[in-house]
Design a protein around this motif. Sequence first.
Motif, short mmCIF file in Angstrom:
data_model
loop_
_atom_site.label_atom_id
_atom_site.label_comp_id
_atom_site.label_asym_id
_atom_site.label_seq_id
_atom_site.Cartn_x
_atom_site.Cartn_y
_atom_site.Cartn_z
N GLY A 210 47.16 49.28 30.99
CA GLY A 210 47.84 48.79 29.70
C GLY A 210 46.91 46.71 30.24
N ASP A 211 46.17 46.49 28.78
CA ASP A 211 45.93 44.51 28.81
C ASP A 211 46.42 44.23 29.80
N PRO A 212 48.37 44.23 29.62
CA PRO A 212 49.21 42.85 30.27
C PRO A 212 49.11 43.12 32.02
N TYR A 213 48.53 44.65 32.76
CA TYR A 213 47.94 44.56 34.06
C TYR A 213 46.87 44.22 34.15
N VAL A 214 45.94 44.65 33.55
CA VAL A 214 44.51 43.58 33.06
C VAL A 214 44.33 42.06 34.16
N THR A 215 45.29 41.72 32.73
CA THR A 215 45.54 40.16 32.73
C THR A 215 46.29 39.68 33.41
N ALA A 216 47.68 40.34 34.08
CA ALA A 216 48.11 39.78 35.75
C ALA A 216 46.64 40.00 36.25
N TYR B 275 35.84 38.61 38.74
CA TYR B 275 37.46 38.92 38.92
C TYR B 275 37.30 39.57 40.32
N GLY B 276 36.62 39.07 41.25
CA GLY B 276 36.41 39.98 42.75
C GLY B 276 35.78 41.15 42.36
N SER B 277 34.03 40.91 41.54
CA SER B 277 33.97 42.17 41.93
C SER B 277 32.68 42.56 42.79
N ARG B 278 32.97 43.11 44.07
CA ARG B 278 31.00 43.09 44.97
C ARG B 278 29.97 43.00 43.96
N ALA B 279 29.37 41.90 44.62
CA ALA B 279 28.37 41.09 43.76
C ALA B 279 26.86 40.85 44.88
N ALA B 280 26.14 40.64 44.41
CA ALA B 280 24.98 40.17 45.32
C ALA B 280 24.47 38.34 45.63
N PRO B 281 24.83 37.89 46.41
CA PRO B 281 24.71 36.62 46.84
C PRO B 281 24.40 35.81 45.77
N GLY B 282 25.33 34.70 44.57
CA GLY B 282 24.50 33.54 43.81
C GLY B 282 24.47 34.92 42.75
N GLN B 283 24.95 36.55 42.45
CA GLN B 283 25.25 37.03 41.57
C GLN B 283 25.41 36.38 39.94
N THR B 284 25.26 35.93 39.22
CA THR B 284 26.38 35.20 38.19
C THR B 284 26.77 36.20 37.08
N PHE B 285 27.53 35.91 36.56
CA PHE B 285 28.57 37.00 35.05
C PHE B 285 29.56 35.90 34.17
N ALA C 123 34.71 43.80 32.56
CA ALA C 123 34.06 45.00 32.33
C ALA C 123 33.84 45.46 34.07
N ASN C 124 33.51 45.04 34.78
CA ASN C 124 33.20 44.59 36.21
C ASN C 124 34.35 45.30 36.86
N LEU C 125 35.96 44.65 36.46
CA LEU C 125 37.00 44.33 36.64
C LEU C 125 37.92 45.83 36.47
N ARG C 126 37.81 45.89 34.96
CA ARG C 126 38.17 47.27 34.37
C ARG C 126 37.43 48.45 35.05
N SER C 127 36.70 48.12 35.04
CA SER C 127 35.16 50.14 35.83
C SER C 127 36.49 49.56 37.16
N ASP C 128 36.29 48.96 37.98
CA ASP C 128 37.12 48.21 39.61
C ASP C 128 38.45 49.09 39.31
N MET D 85 39.57 43.14 22.95
CA MET D 85 40.06 43.86 24.49
C MET D 85 40.55 44.71 24.70
N ALA D 86 39.08 45.96 25.16
CA ALA D 86 39.51 47.52 24.77
C ALA D 86 40.43 47.21 26.24
N GLN D 87 41.07 48.56 26.56
CA GLN D 87 41.91 49.05 27.72
C GLN D 87 41.53 49.88 28.24
N THR D 88 41.25 49.65 29.70
CA THR D 88 41.10 50.67 30.36
C THR D 88 42.77 51.95 30.67
N ARG D 89 41.33 53.02 30.63
CA ARG D 89 42.56 54.47 30.39
C ARG D 89 44.02 53.85 31.60
N GLY D 90 45.26 53.60 30.61
CA GLY D 90 46.38 53.95 31.71
C GLY D 90 46.06 52.73 31.99
#
Length: 90
Positions: free
Chosen positions: A8-14, A36-46, A53-58, A1-6
């Motif tokens: 860490g994976d334990p934070y993202v996992t939490a 994982y709670g990202s804004r989306a269009a109604p019915g959009q699939t993930f 990737a969306n969570l890490r970007s958010d 799992m790639a780390q988001t800048r700054g």
Amino acid sequence: MAQTRGLGDPYVTAVKGFEGYTPVAKWDYKQSSGGYGSRAAPGQTFTREQADANLRSDLENARMAVRSFSPDLDPGTEAALTSLTQTAGT
């Protein structure tokens, strides 16, 4: 799992544990959310990979907003405000 800048994976996992995984976006208070709670269009699939990737970007966007407001926070306070900003917005 790639780390988001700054962030860490334990934070993202939490955060994933708090948010839960939703493969199909559904109405969530004031918007449709999916993954994982990202804004989306109604019915959009993930897939889990897209949701991750969306969570890490958010989270990175929220972290940068927190840092632009208060750049000298201790790591715990920054993490808490990043989570709040990712959930509630800036």
